[in-house]
Design an enzyme around this catalytic site. Sequence first.
Site, mmCIF file in Angstrom:
data_model
loop_
_atom_site.group_PDB
_atom_site.id
_atom_site.type_symbol
_atom_site.label_atom_id
_atom_site.label_comp_id
_atom_site.label_asym_id
_atom_site.label_seq_id
_atom_site.Cartn_x
_atom_site.Cartn_y
_atom_site.Cartn_z
ATOM 1 N N SER A 1 0.971 -1.301 0.134
ATOM 2 C CA SER A 1 0.001 0.099 0.002
ATOM 3 C C SER A 1 0.979 1.266 -0.219
ATOM 4 C CB SER A 1 -1.033 0.200 1.210
ATOM 5 O OG SER A 1 -0.195 0.327 2.471
ATOM 6 N N HIS A 2 0.375 2.388 -0.111
ATOM 7 C CA HIS A 2 1.044 3.754 -0.282
ATOM 8 C C HIS A 2 1.984 3.996 0.927
ATOM 9 C CE1 HIS A 2 2.077 7.847 -1.052
ATOM 10 N NE2 HIS A 2 1.404 8.162 0.076
ATOM 11 N N VAL A 3 1.009 3.891 2.105
ATOM 12 C CA VAL A 3 1.649 4.007 3.423
ATOM 13 C C VAL A 3 3.053 3.236 3.647
ATOM 14 C CG1 VAL A 3 0.464 2.806 5.024
ATOM 15 C CG2 VAL A 3 1.277 4.791 5.687
ATOM 16 N N ARG B 1 5.601 4.287 1.539
ATOM 17 C CA ARG B 1 6.463 5.480 2.081
ATOM 18 C C ARG B 1 7.032 5.114 3.267
ATOM 19 N NH1 ARG B 1 6.758 9.348 -0.529
ATOM 20 N NH2 ARG B 1 4.718 10.066 -1.033
#
Length: 1455
Positions: free
Chosen positions: A1056-1058, A1061
């Site tokens: 996922s994005h988080v 990141r």
Amino acid sequence: MGGFSAAERCAVGIHASLSSPAARPRALKQTAPVRRASHRASTTLAVSGRRLLVPRAVATPTDRASPDIVGTFNLDSNSELQVTLNPAPQGAVAEINLKATNTRGSLILHWGALCPDKREWLLPSRRPDGTTVYKNQALRTPFIQSGDNSMLSIEIDDPAIQAIEFLVFDEAQNKWFKNNGQNFLIQLQTSHNQGQYASGASASAATVPEDLVQVQSYLRWERNGKQSYTPEQEKLEYEAARAELIEELNRGVPLEKLRARLTKSPNANESDAPASQTTVAKVPEELVQVQAYIRWEKAGKPNYSPEKQLVEFEEARKELQAELDKGASIDQLRKKILKGNLEKKVSKQLENKKYFSVERIQRRNKDIMQLLNKHKPVITEEQVKAAPKQPTVLDLFTKSLQEEDGFDVLSRKLFKFGDKEILAIAANSLGKTKVHLATNHVEPLILHWALAKNGGEWEAPPSSIVPSGSTVLDKACETSFSKSELHGLQYQVVEIELDDRRYNGMPFVLRCGETWIKHNESDFYLDFNTKVTKKAKDTGDAGKGTAKVLLERIADLEEDAQRSFMHRFNIAADLVDQARDAGLLGIVGLFVWIRFMSTRQLIWNKNYNVKPREISKAQDRFTDDLENMYRSYPQYREILRMILSAVGRGGEGDVGQRIRDEILVIQRKNDCAGGMMEEWHQKLHNNTSPDDVVICQAIIDYIKSDFDISVYWDTLNKNGITKERLLSYDRAIRSEPKFRSDQKESLLSDLGNYMRSLKAVHSGADLESAIASCMGYKSEGEGFMVGVQINPVKGLSSRFPELLQFVLDHVEDKSAEPLLEGLLEARVELRPLLIDSSERLKDLIFLDIALDSTFRTAVERSYEELNNAAPEKIMYFIGLVLENLALSTDDNEDIIYCLKGWNQALEMAKQKDDQWALYAKAFLDRTRLALASKGEQYYNMMQPSAEYLGSLLNIDEWAVNIFTEEIIRAGSAATLSALLNRFDPVLRNVAHLGSWQVISPVEVTGYIVVVDELLSVQNKSYDKPTILVAKSVKGEEELPDGVIGVITPDMPDVLSHVSVRARNCKVLFATCFDPNILSELQGHEGKVLSFKTTSADITYREIAESELLQSSSPNAQAGEAVPSLSLVKKKFLGKYAISAEEFSEEMVGAKSRNIAYLKGKVPSWVGVPTSVAIPFGTFEKVLSDIMNKEVAQNIQLLKARLVQDELSVLREMRKTVLDLTAPAEFVKNLKDKMVASGMPWPGDESEQRWEQAWMAIKKVWASKWNERAYFSTRKVKLDHDYLSMAVLVQEIVKADYAFVIHTTNPSSGDSSEIYAEVVKGLGETLVGAYPGRAMSFVCKKDDLNSPKVLGYPSKPIGLFIKRSSIIFRSDSNGEDLEGYAGAGLYDSVPMDEEDEVVLDYTTDPLITDPGFRNSILSSIARAGHAIEELYGSPQDVEGAVKDGKIYVVQTRPQM
């Protein structure tokens, strides 16, 4: 408990059926043949008449010789039969002891005795207990199990018997044992023995009945703390118990006294006289069996050990013997305990070879999908936003009064009669008290009124205050209404000015000609003391998300509703149509009001005397309306069930009146006319309520406890009734109950029957009354009372009565599993009648509510039983609870698929599938998500109404705050959640998952901060190194400045994005599955913790702040300068659209360039969609077009506000971008490029299709201003104005599956291993913030054909587009900068809205077919490896699978 050992069968006399051997046993000597039986005959080992025999003590002479071993015989390879003989002195008893070693405890002795000159077997009259006669030709006696051995003792007291002859039968194996093909033969008199008798040998040896040895060994085990013994220890303990008892017998203690001590039998003779001189009364064995069964039922039907069973039988015998000793006869005993179908139940257990074991119903095989409901309640904007209300003439009248100087409203009441209303206001005006009555009734009207100082009074007003033209009567006054007009609207009014006498209220009725008008068959009444409810100040948001108009109407009517339940239920019935018209929120508003009532937050009765039959009639009217809505609006059934449960059944006519009448009969019949019973009678007579059910139960409990008054108060207090509440009734209950012992039995019987009447009216979830109402019952009246006859509901299956009887028989069982099965089977049988409109639907709904409530109670009772249960048993329980939840849920598709998956996992566990725990964990996670979603739905649906209505009615704040929480806790979802929490650590242990999933393994040291949602703090900056413990992480959030670690119980995808990141920013990110660890971390808030990680685990410790300051960790100092990144401002280069061949760094982002590079270079079996692009600068060019001048101006104004950190304008900015108009040249260029590339042009289908495409393009441009992206660019100091957005245009692959690959394992950093995640349907559920986990797997690059599944999917939703469509992907110049993971910040938007499909993984071949799964996963891994080799660096690849073919839609360097 299953079958019985030989010892158990001897003790309790179970019926056993033996198959005769195929080859009949032959006699050893023709003079003594074995009695022959016909082939396949069966024998019943029981005394005639089905009487069961329990071992009885037999006194053994002490002048016996030592026992002789007279034979040892082999039974099979590891078992032998040892026979010892205690010969008989003159006139004494000979004893043969048989011991079979290493046996299972299912041996039967088939035997007879031999006498001189007789060919046939003699059947001795002295027989061991449990012996049965086989066809009058042989005896059959079960051995008694003792450890690993089977024992049997036979006593022969007939001197004519010379020998016994026998065979041994193994019941479990259906096998006969013989002595070398012949019968065993034991001679009773040998020359050796006779010599002993002649010499008068006096060596003594005592024998002890095996049942007493077992009791003694059980008592030793209890004394030793109920230790767990090995088989060897059990044998030693058993023989030690025997030695203790033999020692006592050798000291001269009589056997009967020994038995009395062990069983605490009251019939023991305390003298030391020989047992032969003691006469012991016998209790019939069938009564002992029944009494033992009664004791077992009272104990909750627990599973007893064999030893405990024996103790229970002796306790039952002791209780009955005590009754006999008190003078009771056998017939009296029989009459007392043989009630109902007890004898039948006992016989049934015996026939099934089961005792102290709970019977089970046979569940029918069914397709779980038959339980599917898709009635999804929807809240629409129209329901939320009430239409502006036009003021009525009565509103205008009220306003005109309020505009007068010095006008202060004291009390106000609006009454409804027919389609008209009358408004009554008591007010203080310029120091004078006035009553104003206004009505929109247009015909001439007379007010018939009086004044009252106490409720129910009618007192004629003094002539000095009556309006002119009035007529004063004996106890009332009549005044004509006068006509008036406001804003062209007609109304009638009466004004009365009161004197200074202290009146409390004004009763009145209306008369129109000869017609009297009343309020729901009662007088109208304006209470001068009731303060006007002050509504919450309407700030604009007050009442948002509610049926506001309905709730305000309820608040207006609450004062009248408080008069009595009759008034409340009649008002509720009047409001049903308005609630229905308001949609779901209207139904919810009605429920919230009724729930406040049922939880005693509202006044139940105020100075009003109402007959019980009037209450039940009003109740019946209201529930009839709810029943009709239940028929017609299936999407509201879940909420309607809640309302019905809170209201109770009601009932026309006699059902309610019996509450009033039966209490009189009970008082007269039982001589209890005064005291508390009279006070309760007055309360019932005045206004019965649900409190009366509790009061009745408290009296019953008090009587059962032998009049312990503390029990009475305990029952009341546990159910929310205090002494103060009893005193608060209009007819207060001040006294405590007090009865005589001779009243006990009759009162218990009468109050038990009375409870049925109370529950029939007041209890919505009472099982017994609900069953009685559906199955029918007849109750005869006494004295002046009439009888009641309720007929059975038509259409019930022939099996249904049996199921309900089973439920009633087992409702108190400690072992809940059989009861749960019965309850579910009954609900499943009931379901078709609840779906199809049937006769007496309301009774069926109440029955289903009661079955559901009983189910939840039984599950909660079984928690202790599950503490040490095997995983399969807990899984089975969870499956049962899931099924029950599905039966109670309107929109249950997700629950049904969870249930299917759970059942499949259970089958895998039973088959020892090595993937079962991993598979079950996925469905456990999905079930948790379903419960969380359900809780969120309830909160959003109910809490706003609870808060708004609570503010209108001045409900205690605590009651409002926990409103939805209490609803959830009272339902099946809370029960299921508790079971999942118990089972989660078991699954994690079996699947070797540990307590952590480490998504970004970084060692950090920082301050612990606890937050509810990562989303809520993503724009915050922390000034010191911070480790967040966040209860919720969705996956799309941005990491706040200063955060060096995030710990969460949530399960965002690893890709996922988080997650990406966190790895890119070197931030610790991990999911913690263990609630205890999570709680411990939360308890360290504000403290400094140091975390060390591996790819699969985390350790942490608390350190001093000084140690943090000295830390050399790169993460130790938060908020240090983040190196700023620069963007090159992109210009419009004259083209609105370009083909893939034109993609360049000046025109498009890396996403478009990479996809163009792949074309023709990847293996032929990997597809790459055709693409065109809308290049950089196009948005700015379109915005500058003259037709978009106003949009451009608005965006400039919003940008100025954004510079001032007005972050709320981001939403307005996105909305403003959507107002853009497409220039004709833009449309033409895009069409030409798409058609030339072989892509379909949306506008060819229709103008609407082009408009859909244009809206999708604008949404991609608008995503430049989404919150997550804006915060992210600010964090790295990117100039947001320089951010340019190209749009990659691709034809959508209508995917079966979508995937994301990281060609280097992101969790471990292992470059030799590919990590990938797969979802069903389109990839938005994987890259977006959709709840649940994707399927995850790893694959070694040197073995791409052997993928290893790490986790099965738990995402409940898949996205699908059925028609050919286009997707517009964001491709900014800020997504793939060096050291900055910008991917996923901006939106990709399909032209068509995706269909959300609830996924059933049990039919998905990727989950169920190992071969298919291996093929697809290995193909995905090979595609990722090929692309990595093409670029020469780790890649982050997105793609899809359609009909087994792999498509790659984008790739970028892995960050």
